[in-house]
Design an enzyme around this catalytic site. Structure first.
Site, PDB file in Angstrom:
ATOM      1  N   GLY A  56      12.345  90.895  41.196  1.00 17.89           N
ATOM      2  CA  GLY A  56      13.047  89.672  41.642  1.00 17.89           C
ATOM      3  C   GLY A  56      14.417  90.000  42.199  1.00 17.89           C
ATOM      4  O   GLY A  56      15.363  89.204  42.098  1.00 17.89           O
ATOM      5  N   ALA A  57      14.540  91.186  42.829  1.00 18.75           N
ATOM      6  CA  ALA A  57      15.860  91.696  43.231  1.00 18.75           C
ATOM      7  C   ALA A  57      16.497  90.867  44.341  1.00 18.75           C
ATOM      8  O   ALA A  57      17.716  90.868  44.486  1.00 18.75           O
ATOM      9  CB  ALA A  57      15.732  93.151  43.668  1.00 18.75           C
ATOM     10  N   SER A  65      15.420  82.556  29.376  1.00 24.36           N
ATOM     11  CA  SER A  65      16.154  81.345  29.745  1.00 24.36           C
ATOM     12  C   SER A  65      16.526  80.620  28.447  1.00 24.36           C
ATOM     13  O   SER A  65      15.850  80.791  27.423  1.00 24.36           O
ATOM     14  CB  SER A  65      15.253  80.449  30.590  1.00 24.36           C
ATOM     15  OG  SER A  65      15.821  79.161  30.728  1.00 24.36           O
ATOM     16  N   ALA A 122       6.984  76.981  28.353  1.00 21.38           N
ATOM     17  CA  ALA A 122       5.908  77.706  27.665  1.00 21.38           C
ATOM     18  C   ALA A 122       5.985  79.193  27.997  1.00 21.38           C
ATOM     19  O   ALA A 122       5.836  80.053  27.119  1.00 21.38           O
ATOM     20  CB  ALA A 122       4.550  77.133  28.058  1.00 21.38           C
ATOM     21  N   TYR A 163       7.203  75.968  32.492  1.00 17.46           N
ATOM     22  CA  TYR A 163       8.254  76.996  32.501  1.00 17.46           C
ATOM     23  C   TYR A 163       8.679  77.320  31.062  1.00 17.46           C
ATOM     24  O   TYR A 163       8.787  78.492  30.696  1.00 17.46           O
ATOM     25  CB  TYR A 163       9.434  76.482  33.332  1.00 17.46           C
ATOM     26  CG  TYR A 163      10.582  77.435  33.435  1.00 17.46           C
ATOM     27  CD1 TYR A 163      10.499  78.579  34.226  1.00 17.46           C
ATOM     28  CD2 TYR A 163      11.791  77.207  32.750  1.00 17.46           C
ATOM     29  CE1 TYR A 163      11.567  79.465  34.334  1.00 17.46           C
ATOM     30  CE2 TYR A 163      12.857  78.077  32.848  1.00 17.46           C
ATOM     31  CZ  TYR A 163      12.741  79.205  33.638  1.00 17.46           C
ATOM     32  OH  TYR A 163      13.795  80.079  33.737  1.00 17.46           O
ATOM     33  N   LYS A 178       8.655  80.967  29.052  1.00 20.56           N
ATOM     34  CA  LYS A 178       9.867  81.638  28.560  1.00 20.56           C
ATOM     35  C   LYS A 178       9.866  81.713  27.019  1.00 20.56           C
ATOM     36  O   LYS A 178      10.385  82.664  26.451  1.00 20.56           O
ATOM     37  CB  LYS A 178      11.121  80.947  29.097  1.00 20.56           C
ATOM     38  CG  LYS A 178      11.281  81.079  30.622  1.00 20.56           C
ATOM     39  CD  LYS A 178      11.528  82.520  31.076  1.00 20.56           C
ATOM     40  CE  LYS A 178      11.765  82.635  32.564  1.00 20.56           C
ATOM     41  NZ  LYS A 178      12.044  83.987  33.032  1.00 20.56           N
TER      42      LYS A 178
END
Ligand SMILES: NC(=O)c1ccc[n+]([C@@H]2O[C@H](COP(=O)([O-])OP(=O)(O)OC[C@H]3O[C@@H](n4cnc5c(N)ncnc54)[C@H](OP(=O)(O)O)[C@@H]3O)[C@@H](O)[C@H]2O)c1
Length: 262
Positions: free
Chosen positions: A12-13, A137, A152, A150, A154
């Site tokens: 994810g750079a 997160s 679930a 989301y 994280k």
């Protein structure tokens, strides 16, 4: 952890937090292997970074061939830090989430980091001091309406990181779970940004997140790290007194429904 002379692989750079972390790590003198799908963005980032010798590889991490190519490059170069940062989200009520959205978010946010940890472990174990850093997160500790899928993923990533840290407790690889709160990046859709404004949600800059990331890694034994006050306090309260948090968040529900609804 001593960062000098290390090589980090960052997924994810090209995203908001990814770019800021890449800049910060390059500033600390690390060599980087940067990955995302968009090759043009990767090339631009590579040119902007301090230091030479950073490598890029454009792959879709949800594809086995993509992950294999990344592993091969990492095996050739040697890697000390695996940073699982790529992620996607969706502001939606559960009733609106399609099977393919559900599968895509779980695959990208949870299955990919788990598979990369498994596949990279032999490389990391061959290094004198190495670490896996999973970017979670605050919503990996506080269930939040409109972000059910989301959350679930994280929550899953946090549990996975904890279990893996304990499984590797007698080895040289450290496992770090690093959890930002809302951050100003393209990750958040216009609807999400507008909702956060109405709710008065605090939003960090990606640069502030990256600065904290470096500080966390420089600790002797980096562990779980939650960003932001009062968010890190709510993480604790939610663990001890979830009904209190149910009540507090109930007040936000009409606003969340307005933005997350169709
Ligand atoms: N921004 C926030 O409010 C916030 C808050 C807390 C936690 N986080 C977490 O921080 C991390 C980074 O977020 P961000 O805000 O930087 O997001 P972002 O700006 O949307 O960037 C996401 C990155 O992931 C890559 N990516 C997505 N799907 C991929 C796939 N299938 N294969 C390979 N790469 C893929 C994207 O590149 P390509 O599209 O080119 O592939 C991009 O580089 C995520 O894990 C997120 O959950 C973000």
């Amino acid at each position: 952890m001593n960062l000098s002379g290390k090589t980090a692989l960052l997924t994810g750079a090209t995203g908001g937090i990814g770019c800021a972390i890449a800049q910060a790590l390059a500033g600390e003198g690390l060599s980087l292997i940067l990955t995302a799908r968009d090759s043009e963005k990767l090339a631009r980032l590579q040119q902007e970074l301090m230091g030479k010798g950073h490598l890029t590889l454009s792959v879709d991490l949800t594809q086995a061939t993509g992950r294999e190519a990344l592993l091969k490059l990492a095996a050739d170069q040697g890697v000390d830090l695996l940073i699982n940062n790529a992620g996607i989200n969706q502001l939606a009520l559960l009733e609106q989430v399609s099977d393919s959205d559900l599968a895509g978010i779980i695959e990208t946010n949870l299955m990919v980091p788990m598979m990369l940890c498994r596949d990279f472990l032999p490389l990391l174990e061959g290094r004198p001091e190495s670490a896996i850093i999973n970017i979670g997160s605050i919503l990996g500790s506080i269930g939040y309406a409109g972000s059910v899928t989301y959350c679930a993923t994280k929550f899953g990533l946090r549990g996975f990181s904890e279990a893996l840290r304990r499984e590797l407790a007698d080895r040289s690889v450290q496992v770090v779970y690093f959890a930002p709160r809302a951050t100003a990046t393209p990750f958040n859709s216009d609807k999400m940004v507008a909702m956060n404004e109405v709710l008065g949600t605090a939003v960090d800059s990606a640069e502030a997140v990256a600065k904290d990331f470096i500080k966390t890694l420089k600790q002797e034994k980096p562990h779980n790290r939650y960003l932001g006050w009062p968010e890190k306090f709510f993480v604790r309260v939610n663990g001890l007194l979830p009904k209190l948090v149910d009540k507090a968040l109930y007040k936000q529900l009409p606003i969340i429904r307005r933005f997350a609804g169709r």
